[in-house]
Design a protein around this motif. Structure first.
Motif, short mmCIF file in Angstrom:
data_model
loop_
_atom_site.label_atom_id
_atom_site.label_comp_id
_atom_site.label_asym_id
_atom_site.label_seq_id
_atom_site.Cartn_x
_atom_site.Cartn_y
_atom_site.Cartn_z
N ASN A 99 0.93 -1.18 -0.01
CA ASN A 99 -0.36 0.38 -0.25
C ASN A 99 0.77 0.58 0.02
O ASN A 99 0.41 1.77 0.87
N SER A 157 1.79 4.71 -1.27
CA SER A 157 1.51 5.58 -2.18
C SER A 157 2.29 7.15 -1.12
O SER A 157 3.29 6.90 -0.63
N CYS A 207 5.35 10.49 1.09
CA CYS A 207 5.49 9.51 0.57
C CYS A 207 5.25 8.18 2.06
O CYS A 207 5.92 7.84 3.52
N LYS A 246 9.86 11.39 -12.98
CA LYS A 246 9.10 11.21 -14.47
C LYS A 246 10.05 11.93 -15.32
O LYS A 246 9.08 12.83 -15.57
N GLU A 284 5.79 14.13 -12.57
CA GLU A 284 5.10 13.21 -12.34
C GLU A 284 6.14 12.45 -11.17
O GLU A 284 7.29 12.22 -11.74
N TYR A 332 7.40 9.70 -7.50
CA TYR A 332 6.50 8.30 -7.12
C TYR A 332 7.84 8.49 -6.26
O TYR A 332 8.76 8.72 -6.66
N GLU A 392 9.80 5.02 -3.35
CA GLU A 392 10.37 3.41 -3.26
C GLU A 392 10.03 3.48 -1.78
O GLU A 392 11.06 4.45 -1.17
N THR A 417 6.73 0.44 -4.62
CA THR A 417 7.18 1.11 -4.95
C THR A 417 5.51 2.04 -5.23
O THR A 417 4.29 1.06 -6.16
N SER A 418 5.05 3.36 -5.13
CA SER A 418 3.85 3.81 -5.29
C SER A 418 3.30 3.77 -6.35
O SER A 418 4.13 3.95 -7.65
N GLU A 419 2.03 4.44 -6.98
CA GLU A 419 1.58 4.90 -8.10
C GLU A 419 2.01 6.86 -8.58
O GLU A 419 2.62 6.72 -7.64
N SER A 420 1.83 7.00 -9.62
CA SER A 420 3.10 8.06 -9.74
C SER A 420 1.74 9.19 -9.38
O SER A 420 0.73 9.21 -9.37
#
Length: 490
Positions: free
Chosen positions: A377, A379, A398, A414, A441, A443, A445, A454-457
């Motif tokens: 989870n 995020s 995070c 990114k 974007e 994200y 880790e 690893t989270s979503e972006s």
């Protein structure tokens, strides 16, 4: 004149009846006017026995002819032992004073024990004695009694060889035909060592911890037991508890489970020692020392197989175990063991056991089951929410669920098909004065030493006002009259 007695001496049993008879002669011209019997001669004076208060109800005179007489005395007593004579009167004289009469000896039966003190296993003789030989039965048969019960022996001696403790008791004898005139009872005492030693507990139900219990020791011995000793089995040996000089009673005023065990008594007197059979004391009690254990060595990782086992000391044994997860107050199992074949993070927490039998229940202390798992989870959140304006302070956070906790966070942005890493910056990435160039974007880790999550972006869109304003001409180069041009005012 003459008086002839049938017997010079007579021996009769006390309590029996005796006949003392005689014959007398006298001249035919002397008519007998009176016949009497007497036993005392005092200064020439005799007393008729039939008039004597001691004899009046017990004597009778009988005559078959005018020349004989019989004195019958009933209920003989020892003091009746004396000489008895006849006296008869005629018109002219009295006769009988000078002749020797019949001497009566009244005897009772007596039991003599030889030896007086006897030990079990020895020979003992009981003899039925009289002080004289019975006139009517010089060789009588005898009857023996023990505690009032008739025995088969018919001799004047009862021989017990070897004598046993069962022979001890009260003995009497009687002459056959005179069973109603037995001897006085004589007690035969047999000395013997302790025997039939017994350890006992008298209860109406089960022995429950905390109750009062009495262990009683008893033994048959003569002389009586002078020392009792109570023993409890302790491993391969026995431990002495106590002793007394009477019937021993060892009292457990508040008996404990530790008193459960095997006991016996020992009895001693001067003749010897004897021990009882062992008896078992089984103390019932509610559960104690309840515990829960985890049969897993090392760290518990999500997906492992784990068994939780309950145990408790109880008597009777625990009939119901309940395993409870503390945080949820959730019953996981009703049994001594609970197996989790594929443990998950939700199984993490404190557990305890409840043990119950008919006498009570007891909970164990808590045990913590720590389930380790990869970050999950993971995020990213942004603060503040809403539009992000260039120059403002923006924080990216995070978050991740992991056990052990996340040790390192890494932030990345990114750019096209590539990412730029900002390295280990912690759970927050802060833009103190965010720029339009920070738009993009992002994200994160999360790494906890086991794996990385690893989270979503999340997209950061930085708003900003006009910038880099400029003026330009087209076409470039010399401007010739008549050519087209871009009028900035248009």
């Amino acid at each position: 004149m003459n008086v002839t007695y049938t017997h010079q001496s007579i021996c009769s049993l006390k309590g029996s009846t005796v006949d003392i008879s005689c014959f007398y002669t006298h001249p035919s011209w002397h008519n007998v006017t009176e016949v009497s019997w007497f036993s005392k001669w005092e200064s020439g004076v005799t007393n008729d026995l039939s008039q004597d208060p001691e004899y009046a109800d017990r004597v009778k005179y009988h005559r078959q002819t005018d020349k004989d007489s019989t004195l019958k005395i009933t209920d003989l007593r020892e003091r009746d032992s004396t000489e008895y004579k006849l006296r008869f009167k005629t018109v002219n004289a009295e006769w009988g004073y000078t002749f020797s009469g019949t001497t009566l000896s009244v005897t009772g039966l007596q039991v003599e024990v030889t030896p007086a003190t006897v030990t079990e296993g020895q020979r003992v003789t009981l003899a039925c004695r009289t002080v004289c030989t019975l006139i009517d039965n010089p060789n009588p048969s005898y009857i023996w009694y023990k505690k009032g019960q008739r025995l088969t022996n018919q001799n004047n001696s009862l021989i017990l060889n070897p004598v046993s403790s069962e022979d001890a008791g009260r003995y009497s004898c009687a002459v056959e035909g005179f069973e109603d005139l037995p001897s006085a009872e004589e007690t035969l005492t047999v000395k013997y060592g302790a025997k039939n030693t017994l350890a006992s507990i008298h209860l109406s139900g089960e022995i429950v911890e905390g109750s009062s219990v009495t262990l009683t020791c008893s033994s048959d011995a003569n002389p009586p037991v002078d020392k009792y000793t109570c023993y409890k089995k302790n491993g391969a040996h026995y431990q002495s508890l106590s002793y007394g000089n009477t019937e021993l009673q060892h009292v457990f005023s508040h008996i404990q489970s530790s008193d459960t065990g095997e006991y016996y008594c020992e009895a001693r007197n001067e003749m010897g020692t004897d021990r009882s059979e062992s008896i078992n004391i089984d103390v019932k009690y509610a559960p104690k020392s309840t515990s829960v254990s985890v049969n897993f060595s090392g760290e518990i990782v999500e997906g492992s197989s784990v068994t939780l086992t309950c145990s408790s000391d109880a008597n009777p044994p625990v009939d119901k175990y309940t395993l409870v997860q503390e945080e949820c107050n959730l019953t996981k199992a009703s049994g001594q063991s609970y197996s989790i074949t594929n443990i998950i993070s939700e199984d993490r927490g404190e557990y305890y056991c409840e043990a119950e039998n008919k006498y009570g229940r007891l909970n164990s202390s808590r045990v913590f089951v720590d389930v380790q798992y990869d970050p999950k989870n993971t995020s990213v959140s942004v603060s503040p929410s809403g539009e992000l304006v260039e120059g403002s302070s923006v924080t990216l956070t995070c978050s991740s669920d992991a056990n052990p906790p996340v040790k390192r966070y890494t932030w990345s942005k990114k750019i096209g098909y590539q990412s730029i890493s900002y390295g280990n910056t912690g759970p927050q990435h802060v833009f103190n004065h965010i720029k339009s160039s920070d738009t993009g974007e992002y994200y994160c880790e999360a790494w906890n030493g086991i794996k990385t999550g690893t989270s979503e972006s999340i997209n950061i869109d930085v708003k900003y006002g006009p910038k880099n304003i400029s003026v330009s001409t087209s076409p470039s180069g010399e401007i010739v009259e008549g050519n087209s041009r871009l009028d900035p005012q248009q």
